[in-house]
Scaffold this motif. Structure first.
Motif, mmCIF file in Angstrom:
data_model
loop_
_atom_site.group_PDB
_atom_site.id
_atom_site.type_symbol
_atom_site.label_atom_id
_atom_site.label_comp_id
_atom_site.label_asym_id
_atom_site.label_seq_id
_atom_site.Cartn_x
_atom_site.Cartn_y
_atom_site.Cartn_z
ATOM 1 N N GLU A 122 -12.927 -3.853 -4.766
ATOM 2 C CA GLU A 122 -11.983 -3.661 -3.655
ATOM 3 C C GLU A 122 -11.158 -4.901 -3.301
ATOM 4 O O GLU A 122 -9.981 -4.756 -2.941
ATOM 5 C CB GLU A 122 -12.723 -3.165 -2.405
ATOM 6 C CG GLU A 122 -12.947 -1.682 -2.412
ATOM 7 C CD GLU A 122 -13.728 -1.200 -1.205
ATOM 8 O OE1 GLU A 122 -13.517 -0.033 -0.845
ATOM 9 O OE2 GLU A 122 -14.529 -1.978 -0.642
ATOM 10 N N PHE B 184 -7.682 -4.829 -4.877
ATOM 11 C CA PHE B 184 -6.737 -3.748 -4.598
ATOM 12 C C PHE B 184 -5.580 -4.299 -3.780
ATOM 13 O O PHE B 184 -5.779 -5.098 -2.868
ATOM 14 C CB PHE B 184 -7.393 -2.626 -3.795
ATOM 15 C CG PHE B 184 -8.473 -1.862 -4.508
ATOM 16 C CD1 PHE B 184 -8.803 -2.108 -5.834
ATOM 17 C CD2 PHE B 184 -9.182 -0.884 -3.846
ATOM 18 C CE1 PHE B 184 -9.797 -1.401 -6.476
ATOM 19 C CE2 PHE B 184 -10.181 -0.166 -4.481
ATOM 20 C CZ PHE B 184 -10.488 -0.426 -5.792
ATOM 21 N N SER C 16 -2.291 -1.623 1.390
ATOM 22 C CA SER C 16 -1.553 -0.383 1.585
ATOM 23 C C SER C 16 -0.410 -0.649 2.555
ATOM 24 O O SER C 16 -0.610 -1.251 3.610
ATOM 25 C CB SER C 16 -2.491 0.689 2.140
ATOM 26 O OG SER C 16 -1.789 1.882 2.356
ATOM 27 N N ARG D 251 -3.548 4.990 1.717
ATOM 28 C CA ARG D 251 -3.823 5.577 0.401
ATOM 29 C C ARG D 251 -4.902 6.631 0.518
ATOM 30 O O ARG D 251 -5.756 6.582 1.406
ATOM 31 C CB ARG D 251 -4.323 4.505 -0.570
ATOM 32 C CG ARG D 251 -3.287 3.545 -1.023
ATOM 33 C CD ARG D 251 -3.785 2.718 -2.194
ATOM 34 N NE ARG D 251 -4.994 1.962 -1.895
ATOM 35 C CZ ARG D 251 -5.021 0.661 -1.654
ATOM 36 N NH1 ARG D 251 -3.898 -0.035 -1.673
ATOM 37 N NH2 ARG D 251 -6.145 0.047 -1.408
ATOM 38 N N ASP E 15 -9.751 5.742 -2.445
ATOM 39 C CA ASP E 15 -9.699 4.854 -3.612
ATOM 40 C C ASP E 15 -10.808 5.178 -4.612
ATOM 41 O O ASP E 15 -10.574 5.183 -5.814
ATOM 42 C CB ASP E 15 -9.813 3.385 -3.191
ATOM 43 C CG ASP E 15 -8.537 2.864 -2.556
ATOM 44 O OD1 ASP E 15 -7.450 3.335 -2.935
ATOM 45 O OD2 ASP E 15 -8.635 1.989 -1.683
ATOM 46 N N ARG F 181 -1.073 6.206 -9.434
ATOM 47 C CA ARG F 181 -1.859 5.021 -9.053
ATOM 48 C C ARG F 181 -2.124 4.162 -10.282
ATOM 49 O O ARG F 181 -2.008 2.951 -10.234
ATOM 50 C CB ARG F 181 -3.169 5.462 -8.414
ATOM 51 C CG ARG F 181 -4.126 4.339 -8.074
ATOM 52 C CD ARG F 181 -3.866 3.708 -6.716
ATOM 53 N NE ARG F 181 -3.902 4.664 -5.646
ATOM 54 C CZ ARG F 181 -4.979 4.932 -4.909
ATOM 55 N NH1 ARG F 181 -6.104 4.295 -5.124
ATOM 56 N NH2 ARG F 181 -4.915 5.820 -3.953
#
Length: 134
Positions: A28, A31, A34, A39, A42, A75
């Motif tokens: 994470e 990532f 957002s 989003r 995930d 994605r």
């Protein structure tokens, strides 16, 4: 007894790949943030991406449990262009320590049926030690 989903040509729930909470916590931090609209889940999307790539499927053949194929594809493309997966792989590899094994991909390519004649016609260099075609 055959699972009804598998009997219809689908995927049984036991065959699906789901990342654990611990695995998600490890990746994470890589990532992207957002922006605006939150989003979708995930874990579900990343698990779907892994399922498609692991099984060599087309994006549209992803099981419905992972969500819409378009979401999963978008994605993957967006995060690939941003280098997100490269960063995740590099970080996980760095934490792995010293390598004690070497993995070799056993993928092979099928040669076209006319490829064998290239050597005879002199269009492809002869392999050293092999007889030259007359």
């Amino acid at each position: 007894m055959v699972d009804s989903m598998a009997a219809r040509g689908g995927v049984a729930m036991s065959d699906l790949i789901w990342l654990s909470e611990a695995q998600m916590r490890r990746i994470e931090p890589y990532f992207p943030l957002s922006h605006g609209v939150p989003r979708v889940d995930d874990c579900r999307v990343i698990s779907g991406i892994i399922f498609v790539i692991r099984n060599g499927l087309r994006w549209r053949d992803v099981p419905a449990e992972y969500g819409p194929p378009k979401t999963i594809y978008n994605r993957f493309i967006r995060w690939s262009r941003l280098g997100v997966f490269d960063k995740i792989f590099a970080a996980l590899a760095a934490k792995g320590g010293k390598q004690d094994q070497l993995m070799i991909d056993a993928t092979h390519l099928k040669a076209h049926r006319t490829a064998a004649s290239l050597l005879k016609k002199g269009l492809f260099p002869a392999v050293s030690g092999a007889p030259k075609a007359a």
